[in-house]
Design an enzyme around this catalytic site. Structure first.
Site, mmCIF file in Angstrom:
data_model
loop_
_atom_site.group_PDB
_atom_site.id
_atom_site.type_symbol
_atom_site.label_atom_id
_atom_site.label_comp_id
_atom_site.label_asym_id
_atom_site.label_seq_id
_atom_site.Cartn_x
_atom_site.Cartn_y
_atom_site.Cartn_z
ATOM 1 N N ASN A 254 20.753 -6.423 6.585
ATOM 2 C CA ASN A 254 19.480 -5.718 6.449
ATOM 3 C C ASN A 254 19.561 -4.495 7.348
ATOM 4 O O ASN A 254 19.738 -4.640 8.549
ATOM 5 C CB ASN A 254 18.347 -6.673 6.902
ATOM 6 C CG ASN A 254 17.023 -5.966 7.111
ATOM 7 O OD1 ASN A 254 16.761 -4.928 6.521
ATOM 8 N ND2 ASN A 254 16.183 -6.533 7.959
ATOM 9 N N GLU B 4 -0.697 1.636 -4.633
ATOM 10 C CA GLU B 4 0.361 0.669 -4.306
ATOM 11 C C GLU B 4 0.495 -0.424 -5.360
ATOM 12 O O GLU B 4 1.602 -0.773 -5.745
ATOM 13 C CB GLU B 4 0.044 -0.029 -2.972
ATOM 14 C CG GLU B 4 0.336 0.779 -1.752
ATOM 15 C CD GLU B 4 -0.041 0.023 -0.481
ATOM 16 O OE1 GLU B 4 0.787 -0.039 0.429
ATOM 17 O OE2 GLU B 4 -1.170 -0.505 -0.387
ATOM 18 N N TRP C 163 16.121 -4.720 -0.673
ATOM 19 C CA TRP C 163 15.376 -3.495 -0.967
ATOM 20 C C TRP C 163 16.398 -2.391 -0.790
ATOM 21 O O TRP C 163 16.815 -2.092 0.322
ATOM 22 C CB TRP C 163 14.215 -3.343 0.012
ATOM 23 C CG TRP C 163 13.278 -2.233 -0.328
ATOM 24 C CD1 TRP C 163 12.198 -2.302 -1.158
ATOM 25 C CD2 TRP C 163 13.309 -0.891 0.176
ATOM 26 N NE1 TRP C 163 11.569 -1.092 -1.211
ATOM 27 C CE2 TRP C 163 12.218 -0.205 -0.414
ATOM 28 C CE3 TRP C 163 14.142 -0.189 1.034
ATOM 29 C CZ2 TRP C 163 11.951 1.144 -0.154
ATOM 30 C CZ3 TRP C 163 13.879 1.150 1.303
ATOM 31 C CH2 TRP C 163 12.789 1.794 0.709
ATOM 32 N N HIS D 180 -13.405 22.118 -2.415
ATOM 33 C CA HIS D 180 -12.305 23.061 -2.167
ATOM 34 C C HIS D 180 -11.070 22.712 -2.997
ATOM 35 O O HIS D 180 -9.957 23.031 -2.609
ATOM 36 C CB HIS D 180 -11.957 23.080 -0.674
ATOM 37 C CG HIS D 180 -13.110 23.492 0.175
ATOM 38 N ND1 HIS D 180 -13.643 24.756 0.148
ATOM 39 C CD2 HIS D 180 -13.874 22.784 1.039
ATOM 40 C CE1 HIS D 180 -14.663 24.821 0.982
ATOM 41 N NE2 HIS D 180 -14.826 23.628 1.534
ATOM 42 N N ARG E 20 9.853 -8.709 1.864
ATOM 43 C CA ARG E 20 10.669 -7.698 2.539
ATOM 44 C C ARG E 20 11.483 -6.844 1.567
ATOM 45 O O ARG E 20 12.051 -5.832 1.954
ATOM 46 C CB ARG E 20 11.636 -8.373 3.519
ATOM 47 C CG ARG E 20 10.958 -9.207 4.567
ATOM 48 C CD ARG E 20 11.980 -9.834 5.482
ATOM 49 N NE ARG E 20 12.685 -8.820 6.228
ATOM 50 C CZ ARG E 20 12.271 -8.296 7.364
ATOM 51 N NH1 ARG E 20 11.135 -8.696 7.887
ATOM 52 N NH2 ARG E 20 12.974 -7.381 7.985
ATOM 53 N N LYS F 212 -4.467 1.636 -1.630
ATOM 54 C CA LYS F 212 -4.406 0.277 -2.206
ATOM 55 C C LYS F 212 -4.230 0.353 -3.718
ATOM 56 O O LYS F 212 -3.431 -0.370 -4.296
ATOM 57 C CB LYS F 212 -5.680 -0.527 -1.906
ATOM 58 C CG LYS F 212 -5.862 -1.052 -0.517
ATOM 59 C CD LYS F 212 -4.944 -2.180 -0.113
ATOM 60 C CE LYS F 212 -3.656 -1.688 0.440
ATOM 61 N NZ LYS F 212 -3.551 -1.297 1.802
ATOM 62 N N GLU G 42 -7.599 4.793 2.478
ATOM 63 C CA GLU G 42 -7.050 3.443 2.365
ATOM 64 C C GLU G 42 -7.338 2.855 0.979
ATOM 65 O O GLU G 42 -6.486 2.204 0.384
ATOM 66 C CB GLU G 42 -7.634 2.566 3.486
ATOM 67 C CG GLU G 42 -7.274 1.097 3.462
ATOM 68 C CD GLU G 42 -5.780 0.799 3.541
ATOM 69 O OE1 GLU G 42 -4.977 1.706 3.808
ATOM 70 O OE2 GLU G 42 -5.417 -0.378 3.295
HETATM 71 C C1 G6P Z 1 4.891 -0.441 4.487
HETATM 72 C C2 G6P Z 1 3.890 -1.432 3.927
HETATM 73 C C3 G6P Z 1 2.468 -0.969 4.243
HETATM 74 C C4 G6P Z 1 2.315 -0.767 5.742
HETATM 75 C C5 G6P Z 1 3.365 0.202 6.297
HETATM 76 C C6 G6P Z 1 3.370 0.200 7.817
HETATM 77 O O1 G6P Z 1 4.804 0.748 3.780
HETATM 78 O O2 G6P Z 1 4.050 -1.575 2.536
HETATM 79 O O3 G6P Z 1 1.543 -1.951 3.809
HETATM 80 O O4 G6P Z 1 1.038 -0.265 6.011
HETATM 81 O O5 G6P Z 1 4.670 -0.211 5.886
HETATM 82 O O6 G6P Z 1 3.773 -1.068 8.245
HETATM 83 P P1 G6P Z 1 3.428 -1.695 9.658
HETATM 84 O O7 G6P Z 1 4.046 -3.055 9.603
HETATM 85 O O8 G6P Z 1 4.049 -0.808 10.684
HETATM 86 O O9 G6P Z 1 1.949 -1.748 9.781
#
Ligand code: G6P
Length: 617
Positions: free
Chosen positions: A101, A497, A75, A513, A27, A494, A490
């Site tokens: 949080n 990230e 965070w 383009h 988290r 990945k 996607e």
């Molecule tokens: C964050 C995570 C992603 C995820 C996104 C949406 O950015 O790092 O991996 O896809 O949130 O999260 P959710 O829990 O709504 O799918």
């Protein structure tokens, strides 16, 4: 966004809180901290960095004694990650401690008022403002901690999950929630209680938990029933105790080096769990209660609007192709963060599908609330059972992927596509937009996907070798067409990230383009070129790249001949019908990003600046 843990009972609180923080690190992991009541006073240790850094620091600073404590993994939202801004925060008198949080939006106004009343602040956080506000309320009104928390929260605008205790009354923890999750684990005979952002920190101690709803607060005392109230009107709430399904094994690495790798390999099982009891091939039916109960609404819908963020948004894009192709329902896919703020046209004949792994993403939740306020029917596709989005939607279907711990989403994506495919097929059947023979074929193919994912996973070593060649690249392009365009997005996400390599996903035909200008011999380009769909067109795109010296890594259907001749590397996946190829083409892209990240010594499960669940805007 941040992770909260807490304990009150008869055991040593320290190891419970530290282990809990480690499980909640997905988290947030900018900083971590713990505070204990040692029988006389509070002892506190906090630091910038991960829970492992906290362990080192706490070993030097505090003695891990006491049966009451709270902890936090952060965070950052307000204030850079440093020791001072780390939680827990203490009030000016040093009596009250808090972990939080969320975000207090009006913290600046509150802070100024408190400064006028003589308060000074050590940190830049909104959280320190909140704990001093609670202290000020307590002093002014001469009330107990619970009441002071309640009065203070009524002055706060924003989102929060908090845990607070008072060293002068070390027999209770007060928790509250608005917008950020909090669960209370109930120990045997109420001799102990646990507090956490999700149930994973206390799963080995109890299977009974209460999830607070928004605008609820609870006073937790050993030996007593948990008392829950509405923060705003003070009404008492009947706590519903839930039986937890999760087990310890599910949240441990099970021999894999990283959670992400474990979760990639779990996909055959996860997809099977997603369709178990829903896809009844022998009877030729799909049964999903959330859809059956609302069939009329689905059939009369003018359109479906999908709202989501991140990887879930990519699953939504795949769903757009599936729903339009099979069920002939117009679909729009929206970033929840844009949708919620742009005054969208929504009518009572629209169906909103909200997709979210965590079920807690703040923007998606806000998009749902907006759609509901305009009279739309909202259907949720979530992984976390009992999450805020699961509760806020009118109906829904869980993905049943099991806990996803790696910050980069993998099995959540493929199981979301599985659920959405099931819904699209069910609607297609009801509308008569697919023939019964095609329908039967789709059911059969979908049922075979887990086996085919297993086969796709056997390319792991080959993908590792390819990763070795490209691990030092500074840019990547990912191209796909049709159903595999979202997979290209996607795949690029990945890589970004977890390896911090710049990567872009593009529809293959759009390359000419713009992105084609980037291509030279240093540019690796991942192209999804499976046999069904637009194969010949993608082959032409590959030729365009090759004639500009780009390096091609192609994901092809097994037995492919044409692409093999021109690509630098090919990765094969088993054949399936076009609509289900994203469930297979995704697998090599997950593995490619994983291996490259490992080779670059990146923290795969906890990439920098990211968090698994984004409960702030
Ligand atoms: C964050 C995570 C992603 C995820 C996104 C949406 O950015 O790092 O991996 O896809 O949130 O999260 P959710 O829990 O709504 O799918």
């Amino acid at each position: 966004m941040c992770g909260i843990t807490g304990y009150i009972g008869y055991r040593d609180a320290y190891p419970i809180i530290i282990n809990g923080l480690q499980r909640l690190e997905y988290r947030g992991y900018d900083s971590a901290g713990i505070v204990l009541y040692d029988g006389n006073d509070i002892v506190l240790s906090k630091t910038k960095g991960k829970v492992s850094d906290l362990l080192e620091k706490a070993a030097k600073e505090i003695s891990p004694k006491g049966n009451l404590g709270i902890g936090h993994t952060r965070w950052a939202t307000h204030g850079v990650p440093n020791d001072v801004n780390s939680h827990p925060h203490t009030s000016q008198s040093g009596n009250l401690v808090i972990v939080h949080n969320g975000i207090i939006e009006n913290y600046d106004t509150l802070k100024k008022e408190l400064i006028n009343r003589g308060y000074s602040f050590k940190s830049d956080t909104d959280t320190e403002v909140l704990i001093n506000l609670i202290e000020e309320v307590q002093k002014e009104n001469d009330v107990k901690l619970g009441k002071a928390v309640q009065i203070a929260l009524n002055q706060v605008i924003g989102a929060y999950a908090i845990a607070v205790f008072d060293k002068n009354k070390p027999d209770e923890i007060v928790v509250a929630r608005l917008g950020s999750p909090i669960a209370i684990g109930i120990g045997k005979d109420k001799k102990e209680f646990f507090v956490a952002s999700d149930a994973s920190p206390f799963i080995e101690y109890t299977k009974e938990a209460i999830y607070l709803e928004d605008e609820e607060m609870a006073i937790i005392r050993v030996g007593k029933k948990v008392k829950i109230r509405k923060i705003h009107d003070d009404s008492l709430v009947d706590a519903s105790v839930q039986k937890l399904q999760m087990n310890l094994e599910q949240i441990e690495k099970g021999g894999y080096e990283h959670f992400m790798l474990k979760e990639i390999y779990e996909q055959p099982r996860a997809i099977t769990d997603t369709y178990r009891g829903r896809l009844l091939r022998e009877d030729g039916i799909i049964k999903m209660m959330g859809v059956e109960d609302n069939m009329k609404k689905f059939l009369n819908a003018d359109r479906i609007i999908i709202v989501a963020c991140g990887t879930s948004w990519h699953a939504g894009l795949v769903a757009e192709y599936i729903f339009e192709d099979l069920a002939r329902i117009p679909v729009e896919v929206e970033y929840a963060s844009e949708f919620r703020y742009r005054n969208p046209v929504i009518t009572e004949n629209d169906i909103i599908i909200a997709i979210s792994q965590s079920g807690e993403t703040a923007d998606t939740l806000a998009a749902i609330k907006l759609a509901k306020s305009r009279g739309a029917f909202v259907f949720g596709v979530c992984n976390v059972v009992g999450s805020s989005i699961a509760r806020e939607t009118h109906a829904g279907a869980y993905t049943h992927a099991g806990p996803e711990i790696g910050v980069a989403s993998t099995k959540a994506f493929t199981t979301q596509i599985t659920v959405l495919s099931l819904i699209a097929l069910r609607l297609a059947r009801a509308k008569g937009t697919v023939s019964s023979s095609d329908y039967r074929y789709y059911l059969q193919e979908l049922e075979l996907i887990p086996e085919k994912v297993k086969m796709a996973l056997t390319s792991d070593d080959h993908i590792k070798k390819i990763s070795e060649i490209y691990k030092d690249a500074t840019n990547f392009l990912y191209l796909g067409r049709g159903y595999n365009f979202p997979v290209a997005l996607e795949g690029a996400l990945k890589l970004k990230e977890i390896s911090y390599i710049h990567a872009e996903g593009y529809p293959a035909a759009e390359m000419k383009h713009g992105p084609i200008a980037l291509i030279d011999e240093n540019m690796p380009i991942v192209v999804i070129a499976t046999s069904k769909g637009h194969y010949e067109k993608v082959v032409s795109n590959i030729q365009e790249i090759k004639s500009r010296s780009g390096q091609i890594i192609a994901v092809v259907t097994e037995g492919d001949v044409q692409v093999k001749e021109i690509a630098d590397h090919v990765i094969e996946i088993p054949e399936t019908n076009e609509g289900f190829t994203p469930l297979l083409t995704t697998i090599p892209l997950q593995l490619l990003s994983y291996h490259i990240a490992v080779m670059r010594n990146c923290n795969v499960d906890q990439p920098r600046n990211l968090a698994k669940s984004v409960t702030v805007e």
